[in-house]
Design a protein around this motif. Structure first.
Motif, PDB file in Angstrom:
ATOM      1  N   VAL A 103      -7.566   1.132   1.174  1.00 61.18           N
ATOM      2  CA  VAL A 103      -6.672   1.973   1.970  1.00 61.18           C
ATOM      3  C   VAL A 103      -5.855   2.883   1.055  1.00 61.18           C
ATOM      4  CG1 VAL A 103      -4.705   1.967   3.570  1.00 61.18           C
ATOM      5  CG2 VAL A 103      -6.601   0.367   3.908  1.00 61.18           C
ATOM      6  N   ILE A 134      -8.381  -4.471   0.958  1.00 62.91           N
ATOM      7  CA  ILE A 134      -7.554  -3.640   1.821  1.00 62.91           C
ATOM      8  C   ILE A 134      -6.619  -2.783   0.990  1.00 62.91           C
ATOM      9  CG2 ILE A 134      -5.740  -3.663   3.586  1.00 62.91           C
ATOM     10  CD1 ILE A 134      -7.083  -6.287   4.634  1.00 62.91           C
ATOM     11  N   ALA A 153      -6.034   6.863   1.258  1.00 63.03           N
ATOM     12  CA  ALA A 153      -4.782   7.581   1.537  1.00 63.03           C
ATOM     13  C   ALA A 153      -4.488   8.622   0.464  1.00 63.03           C
ATOM     14  CB  ALA A 153      -3.622   6.595   1.660  1.00 63.03           C
ATOM     15  N   ILE A 160     -13.540   3.085   3.762  1.00 71.04           N
ATOM     16  CA  ILE A 160     -13.012   2.341   4.907  1.00 71.04           C
ATOM     17  C   ILE A 160     -14.069   1.386   5.463  1.00 71.04           C
ATOM     18  CG2 ILE A 160     -12.147   2.591   7.272  1.00 71.04           C
ATOM     19  CD1 ILE A 160     -10.817   5.247   6.225  1.00 71.04           C
ATOM     20  N   ILE A 187       0.843  -1.206   0.000  1.00 72.45           N
ATOM     21  CA  ILE A 187       0.000   0.000   0.000  1.00 72.45           C
ATOM     22  C   ILE A 187       0.867   1.240   0.000  1.00 72.45           C
ATOM     23  CG2 ILE A 187      -1.646   1.341   1.365  1.00 72.45           C
ATOM     24  CD1 ILE A 187      -2.769  -1.449   2.320  1.00 72.45           C
TER      25      ILE A 187
END
Length: 108
Positions: free
Chosen positions: A65, A61, A69, A94, A10
């Motif tokens: 994420v 995820i 971000a 989220i 990520i």
């Protein structure tokens, strides 16, 4: 360990996407190379994480994420609008990742 790999994937994806913004359509060498390296590292680490994680969990995820971000980085550091709709969108992303993980913990 797979979650550590996923977190690093990520971070690399977020770094690559941020570099892409500064590449100005891949017309600047160093940010363009940063984009390529960031995505190469991100996909390599994601592939390693997938050895012991379900693809649905890992991708939810990773993409969720990463998206949240990058949206936050845009608002905090790049002058993008930070309004209620955008903040609600981040919260919903989220929440979606959390729900996907809660509903699929046993499936591999």
């Amino acid at each position: 360990m797979p979650y550590v790999l996923l977190a690093a994937a990520i971070a690399a994806e977020v770094a690559g996407t941020t570099a892409m913004k500064y590449s100005h359509g891949f017309s600047r060498l160093w940010p363009s190379l940063g984009t390529l390296v960031g995505y190469a590292v991100a996909f390599t680490l994601l592939a390693q994480a997938l050895k012991s994680m379900s693809v649905g969990t890992a991708y939810a995820i990773w993409s969720g994420v990463g998206t949240a971000a990058i949206a936050a980085i845009g608002m905090l550091f790049m002058g993008e609008a930070a309004n209620a709709a955008r903040l609600a969108g981040i919260v919903l992303i989220i929440a979606g990742v959390v729900l996907l993980n809660m509903g699929g913990a046993g499936a591999h």
